[in-house]
Design a protein around this motif. Structure first.
Motif, PDB file in Angstrom:
ATOM      1  N   THR A  70      49.325  47.898  34.914  1.00  0.00           N
ATOM      2  CA  THR A  70      50.008  47.329  36.065  1.00  0.00           C
ATOM      3  C   THR A  70      49.988  48.392  37.167  1.00  0.00           C
ATOM      4  OG1 THR A  70      52.114  48.158  35.221  1.00  0.00           O
ATOM      5  CG2 THR A  70      51.518  45.907  34.635  1.00  0.00           C
ATOM      6  N   PRO A  71      49.912  47.982  38.440  1.00  0.00           N
ATOM      7  CA  PRO A  71      49.994  46.607  38.948  1.00  0.00           C
ATOM      8  C   PRO A  71      48.641  45.932  39.164  1.00  0.00           C
ATOM      9  CG  PRO A  71      50.158  48.111  40.776  1.00  0.00           C
ATOM     10  CD  PRO A  71      49.946  48.964  39.555  1.00  0.00           C
ATOM     11  N   LEU A 118      44.528  39.037  38.835  1.00  0.00           N
ATOM     12  CA  LEU A 118      43.899  40.357  38.827  1.00  0.00           C
ATOM     13  C   LEU A 118      43.907  40.892  40.242  1.00  0.00           C
ATOM     14  CD1 LEU A 118      41.085  39.349  36.404  1.00  0.00           C
ATOM     15  CD2 LEU A 118      42.535  41.347  36.032  1.00  0.00           C
ATOM     16  N   GLN A 119      44.667  41.960  40.459  1.00  0.00           N
ATOM     17  CA  GLN A 119      44.901  42.462  41.807  1.00  0.00           C
ATOM     18  C   GLN A 119      43.993  43.644  42.139  1.00  0.00           C
ATOM     19  OE1 GLN A 119      49.340  41.292  42.884  1.00  0.00           O
ATOM     20  NE2 GLN A 119      49.295  43.169  41.687  1.00  0.00           N
ATOM     21  N   ALA A 120      43.757  43.824  43.424  1.00  0.00           N
ATOM     22  CA  ALA A 120      43.007  44.970  43.951  1.00  0.00           C
ATOM     23  C   ALA A 120      41.638  45.105  43.299  1.00  0.00           C
ATOM     24  CB  ALA A 120      43.811  46.258  43.786  1.00  0.00           C
ATOM     25  N   LEU A 121      40.914  43.991  43.234  1.00  0.00           N
ATOM     26  CA  LEU A 121      39.569  44.040  42.655  1.00  0.00           C
ATOM     27  C   LEU A 121      38.617  44.878  43.498  1.00  0.00           C
ATOM     28  CD1 LEU A 121      39.113  40.366  41.414  1.00  0.00           C
ATOM     29  CD2 LEU A 121      39.297  42.415  39.997  1.00  0.00           C
ATOM     30  N   GLN A 122      38.991  45.172  44.723  1.00  0.00           N
ATOM     31  CA  GLN A 122      38.161  46.071  45.529  1.00  0.00           C
ATOM     32  C   GLN A 122      38.178  47.484  44.967  1.00  0.00           C
ATOM     33  OE1 GLN A 122      41.130  45.049  46.479  1.00  0.00           O
ATOM     34  NE2 GLN A 122      42.250  46.792  47.302  1.00  0.00           N
ATOM     35  N   ARG A 123      39.045  47.730  43.977  1.00  0.00           N
ATOM     36  CA  ARG A 123      39.087  49.027  43.296  1.00  0.00           C
ATOM     37  C   ARG A 123      38.485  48.973  41.899  1.00  0.00           C
ATOM     38  NH1 ARG A 123      42.788  52.778  44.248  1.00  0.00           N
ATOM     39  NH2 ARG A 123      41.434  53.943  42.831  1.00  0.00           N
ATOM     40  N   THR A 124      38.395  47.800  41.296  1.00  0.00           N
ATOM     41  CA  THR A 124      38.050  47.739  39.868  1.00  0.00           C
ATOM     42  C   THR A 124      36.781  46.973  39.543  1.00  0.00           C
ATOM     43  OG1 THR A 124      39.443  45.764  39.564  1.00  0.00           O
ATOM     44  CG2 THR A 124      40.485  47.919  39.211  1.00  0.00           C
ATOM     45  N   GLN A 144      41.685  43.170  51.040  1.00  0.00           N
ATOM     46  CA  GLN A 144      42.042  43.325  49.629  1.00  0.00           C
ATOM     47  C   GLN A 144      41.570  42.091  48.878  1.00  0.00           C
ATOM     48  OE1 GLN A 144      46.236  43.363  48.761  1.00  0.00           O
ATOM     49  NE2 GLN A 144      45.939  43.567  46.554  1.00  0.00           N
ATOM     50  N   ALA A 145      41.182  42.262  47.615  1.00  0.00           N
ATOM     51  CA  ALA A 145      40.664  41.144  46.828  1.00  0.00           C
ATOM     52  C   ALA A 145      41.466  40.963  45.550  1.00  0.00           C
ATOM     53  CB  ALA A 145      39.195  41.379  46.486  1.00  0.00           C
TER      54      ALA A 145
END
Length: 401
Positions: A70-71, A118-124, A144-145
């Motif tokens: 998380t998050p 699924l948050q912040a997919l621009q990072r993962t 943000q995605a």
């Protein structure tokens, strides 16, 4: 061209091509800006095939194999967000991290009708990160995605509005979207829909502005403030939401005020104490207002604007081992390029980037300005000493042969 102030430019952003037109709207950036941006929803049927961006397999990999915490994921059911403790657990031997995703608990929640976010997919997730960075460059607003995975015949959230614009990309399954006009147009980030629950609930009972089912490849654009609710149909629905975190005139006014207040710190009279026994600001307000207006006229909010802008996104990923090899093996024939998404800006003799800032002697400024075009150069083109410094600073990266 003067090199006093210059910035790297994305060619797609300049021409109006790129992901906005090719993958999301089927129109140029100017057409989108004139007809829809920050005004009204836009539905684009069959905008593109998004199988290269995201998929059911991507969901399973992120949840079960990436060790997410998380998050980077939240779970919603019946309009409420579930506590993280209900779907997280320690990572096991050798990973003393208490809040990693528990895929068994998530499966049970999902089977019971919960939506996985699924948050912040621009990072993962690299394909989504690349698209988000390119769209942000084209729009000039941070992106943000998130991905929303909803079981059949379920909805994760009740009618609400967002405080940022969104592009909804339907990846798999189908989802019915019901959209109503705003009850509070253009809400700021500190004006969430929860402050207007009754207005939102009442407006959602009226005639919809748009009632449609999104199918894979469809894209829906919603400006901030537009009410919406969505429900999966006969199969699992997966959609990506690209959230556009809008720069606003109010935000620019805040930065102008901060810049003016910074100037007033150097005014001895403004630093002075109010008289003893003062009974309110009336006696001093006229002078303070006059000085503040003068400072607002003189203040330049641009440096603060660009500093905040750089802080709201990250540069492209940097592999430390590849970077070290590039430094150690540097030769005149080494090919390098500017690291992407740096938000690089040359102001006088200082280069500001998301990786930090660097000062340069006057004789190097034309070369530094030259590399901001984003093209590939050899170290011979730029100078070995300069390239070595910029590689170590994470500003330049090795270019593929």
């Amino acid at each position: 061209m003067s090199i006093a102030t210059s910035k790297v430019q994305d060619a797609d952003a300049e021409t109006g091509a790129g992901v906005l037109g090719a993958r999301l709207t089927h129109m140029s950036r100017q057409e989108f800006a004139d007809g829809f941006w920050a005004r009204t929803p836009l539905l684009t049927r069959g905008a593109d095939d998004f199988s290269d961006l995201f998929s059911a397999d991507a969901v399973d990999e992120l949840i079960s194999r990436r060790g997410l915490r998380t998050p980077f994921l939240r779970v919603a059911k019946d309009g409420a967000t579930l506590p993280a403790s209900s779907y997280t657990a320690p990572g096991g031997v050798g990973a003393s991290v208490a809040d990693q995703l528990d895929d068994t608990a998530l499966w049970r929640s999902f089977a019971d009708g919960a939506t996985l976010v699924l948050q912040a997919l621009q990072r993962t997730w690299e394909p989504v990160a690349d698209l988000s960075a390119r769209l942000g460059a084209e729009l000039g607003h941070p992106v943000q995605a998130n991905a929303y995975v909803t079981p059949p015949q379920n909805r994760g959230f009740d009618d609400h509005y967002d405080v940022h614009d969104v592009f909804v990309l339907q990846i798999a399954g189908t989802k019915r979207w019901i959209v109503h006009e705003p009850v509070h147009p253009d809400p700021l980030r500190d004006q969430p829909w929860t402050e207007r629950r009754e207005e939102v609930a009442q407006a959602a009972k009226g005639d919809a502005h748009l009632d449609t089912v999104l199918r894979p490849g469809d894209v829906l654009y919603l400006p901030r403030g537009w009410l919406h609710a969505a429900e999966a149909q006969g199969a699992v629905s997966i959609h990506l939401t690209l959230g556009i975190h809008n720069w606003t005139r109010h935000g620019l006014a805040e930065q102008l005020a901060q810049s003016a207040l910074a100037l007033l710190r150097d005014d001895p009279q403004m630093r002075g104490s109010l008289p003893l026994g003062t009974d309110g600001p009336a006696d001093e307000l006229g002078m303070v207002r006059e000085r503040l207006i003068a400072a607002l006229t003189e203040a330049d909010p641009a440096p603060l604007f660009h500093r905040v802008r750089r802080s709201q996104a990250r540069p492209a990923p940097l592999g430390p081992l590849a970077q070290l090899a590039a430094v150690d093996e540097l030769s005149a024939d080494s090919r390098v390029r500017l690291r992407e998404a740096l938000e690089a800006r040359l102001e006088a003799d200082r280069l500001h980037t998301r990786a930090g800032w660097l000062d340069f002697p006057p004789e190097q400024l034309p070369t530094v300005h030259r590399l901001l075009d984003g093209r590939v150069y050899t170290a011979r083109d730029l100078g070995l000493e300069l390239v070595h410094r910029l590689l170590r600073a994470g500003v330049l990266v090795p270019a593929e042969a």
